[in-house]
Design a protein around this motif. Structure first.
Motif: not given
Length: 118
Positions: A71-83
């Motif tokens: 979770r990026d609290k500054f951007k208000n996003t939830v990100d999914l890094q897929m490797n």
């Protein structure tokens, strides 16, 4: 609660992609935001989720060690890094949100397509 997913695309097996889910509205520490996916001809499945506080995460076994939800609290996003993507990760990925006490995902964003070529 409004959710906007982005970041899908075409990648070769072994590559990486990062999905982002922008959340707005009444999302607070009582919510979980997650990623679910649906491959052609298959049922939708849960992939990963994080509490809005960022304190707890959850993954389906098939992506553990390869995907990271944050979770990026500054951007208000939830990100999914897929490797280390595999062809079987190919699907339409949705971000969704629900109250922690709920069993069903209540709010949905539009899907973003991830295609992994072999």
């Amino acid at each position: 609660v409004q959710l906007q997913a982005s970041g899908g695309g075409l990648v070769q097996a072994g590559g990486s992609l990062r999905l982002s889910c922008a959340a707005s509205g009444r999302v607070d520490s009582g919510y979980m935001v997650g990623w679910l996916r649906q491959a052609p001809g298959q049922q939708r499945e849960f992939v990963a989720g994080i509490t809005w506080s960022g304190q707890a995460t959850k993954y389906v076994d098939s992506v553990k060690g390869r995907f990271t939800v944050s979770r990026d609290k500054f951007k208000n996003t939830v990100d999914l890094q897929m490797n280390s993507l595999k062809p079987e990760d190919t699907a339409l990925y949705y971000c969704a949100a629900k109250e922690l006490s709920a069993s069903e995902w209540r709010y949905w964003g539009q899907g973003t397509l991830v295609t992994v070529s072999s």
